[in-house]
Design a protein around this motif. Structure first.
Motif, short mmCIF file in Angstrom:
data_model
loop_
_atom_site.label_atom_id
_atom_site.label_comp_id
_atom_site.label_asym_id
_atom_site.label_seq_id
_atom_site.Cartn_x
_atom_site.Cartn_y
_atom_site.Cartn_z
N TYR A 2 0.84 -1.25 0.02
CA TYR A 2 0.01 0.01 0.06
C TYR A 2 0.92 1.31 -0.02
CZ TYR A 2 -4.12 -2.78 1.08
OH TYR A 2 -5.15 -3.89 0.92
N ALA B 102 -0.33 0.86 -5.28
CA ALA B 102 -1.57 1.34 -4.89
C ALA B 102 -1.53 2.53 -3.68
CB ALA B 102 -2.30 0.00 -4.31
N SER C 83 -8.90 4.98 0.30
CA SER C 83 -9.82 4.12 -0.81
C SER C 83 -10.87 4.90 -1.48
CB SER C 83 -10.15 3.08 -0.30
OG SER C 83 -11.05 3.21 0.93
N ASP D 214 -7.89 1.53 -7.43
CA ASP D 214 -7.90 -0.01 -7.48
C ASP D 214 -6.82 -0.10 -6.42
OD1 ASP D 214 -9.51 -0.25 -9.56
OD2 ASP D 214 -7.60 -0.76 -10.99
N PRO E 223 -4.28 -2.58 -4.03
CA PRO E 223 -3.01 -3.62 -4.55
C PRO E 223 -3.24 -4.78 -5.04
CG PRO E 223 -3.25 -3.57 -2.23
CD PRO E 223 -4.26 -2.68 -2.74
#
Length: 363
Positions: free
Chosen positions: A239, A262, A268, A273, A275
């Motif tokens: 992340y 990501a 979010s 998208d 990870p």
């Protein structure tokens, strides 16, 4: 029984009041009564109140008064108000010094209580990692950017779950109590989900949901999750975190990067998208170092970043904890002191063959 000794600086400060009064006495005797140095004897209890306890300050004050009487009689000052004025100044400064020493002792006791609470909070939040978990040995190092700090925004955890050894290393945006609170949220969600979720992607989603519920605004957490089983592979979920360092048996280092990066945990809502988990070979005798950016972004006085990939020789030490301590000391030496950011390192050594036997130590 062990005896502790005071540092040289503290011993010098402890003897400063006596030394000051001795110098004043010698100069006063040599200069004679016309110079008028007698009130300076009060410097003794003044210094004592700054560096010593109230009892020591009171003793120094009594010695100062006796010295003042002796010098006053020697110089014949008690036939004039000067001698009594000097004694009054010494007595007054002694009283103020005792009050200052009492107040300082109370503050030190309060600070000691706060530090003990911080240490308890650290033990609850950043628990000691297990020495062994599944097929790996683990060691951890945490270097704070603030001297005497016990806890910060970096986080780590190792959980031996039914689905393999689950690991997280992360870095919370920001500092202070807000960062500590966020780290607690991430670790709490990870520890619970690590035992329940059968795959690493589901674990990451659980942690992401928990963080998104708790964080406000643009706060986020970069993190890397890892899962190690007995199949000589490690599954990574990144992340937005710096890639770990994988040290092969021959001492070469790789920094496995994800197929695509990501967003960090907590972002979010931006619609990107998540990870993708990716597998990396991780065989017996190899080492995996997960770390925060306080390691790779640490600079020396010339602005050069810490060359982590060139320090794999420090990890040849058979004892994982001593190897990681050598790496930490080298990092501190590179920066010339504590790094500019918190630096957490988690070292994992794959020590078990597929048949359950151990790999040679330090291989």
């Amino acid at each position: 029984m062990t005896h502790t000794t005071s540092p040289p600086g503290q011993r010098v400060l402890a003897w400063t009041p006596i030394a000051v009064m001795a110098v004043i006495a010698v100069v006063d005797v040599m200069a004679g009564p016309m110079i008028g140095l007698l009130p300076l004897v009060s410097l003794g209890p003044a210094f004592a109140g700054l560096v010593g306890g109230w009892r020591r300050t009171a003793v120094i004050g009594v010695l100062a008064l006796l010295l003042c009487v002796g010098l006053g009689l020697y110089n014949g000052l008690f036939v004039k108000p000067r001698g009594y004025t000097a004694m009054a100044s010494v007595a007054g400064v002694t009283g103020v010094g005792i009050a200052a020493a009492v107040a300082r002792s109370r503050r030190e006791a309060e600070l000691a209580g706060v530090r003990s609470i911080a240490e308890v909070a650290q033990r609850v939040l950043l628990r000691p990692v297990p020495l062994t978990a599944g097929p790996v040995q683990a060691a951890v190092s945490y270097t704070s950017a603030v001297a005497e700090a016990r806890i910060g925004g970096d986080l780590y955890e190792v959980v031996a779950s039914p689905h393999g050894v689950r690991v997280i290393v992360g870095d919370v945006q920001g500092k202070g109590l807000d960062a500590v609170e966020t780290a607690a949220v991430v670790l709490g969600a990870f520890r619970e989900a690590a035992h329940d979720e059968p795959d690493l992607l589901g674990l990451g989603r659980r942690v992401e949901r928990s963080v998104s519920r708790e964080l406000e605004g643009e706060r986020f957490v970069t993190a890397i999750l890892a899962e190690i089983r007995d199949d000589q592979e490690v599954v990574l979920l990144n992340y937005g975190h710096p890639p770990p360092m994988l040290v092969r048996r021959d001492g070469t280092a790789d920094f496995p990067e994800p197929p695509s990066y990501a967003l960090p945990l907590g972002l979010s809502a931006h619609g990107a998208d998540g990870p993708e988990p990716f597998r990396v070979p991780f065989a017996p005798g190899e080492q995996l170092l997960l770390h925060t950016d306080g390691v790779t972004e640490a600079r020396d006085r010339d602005g050069r970043f810490y060359p982590l990939g060139e320090r794999t020789h420090l990890l040849k030490e058979p004892d994982a904890h001593r190897a990681l301590e050598a790496l930490r000391e080298d990092l501190v030496q590179h920066t010339g002191g504590p790094p500019g950011d918190d630096a957490a390192m988690l070292l994992l050594r794959y020590h078990r063959h597929h048949d359950g036997t151990d790999a040679p130590p330090g291989a």
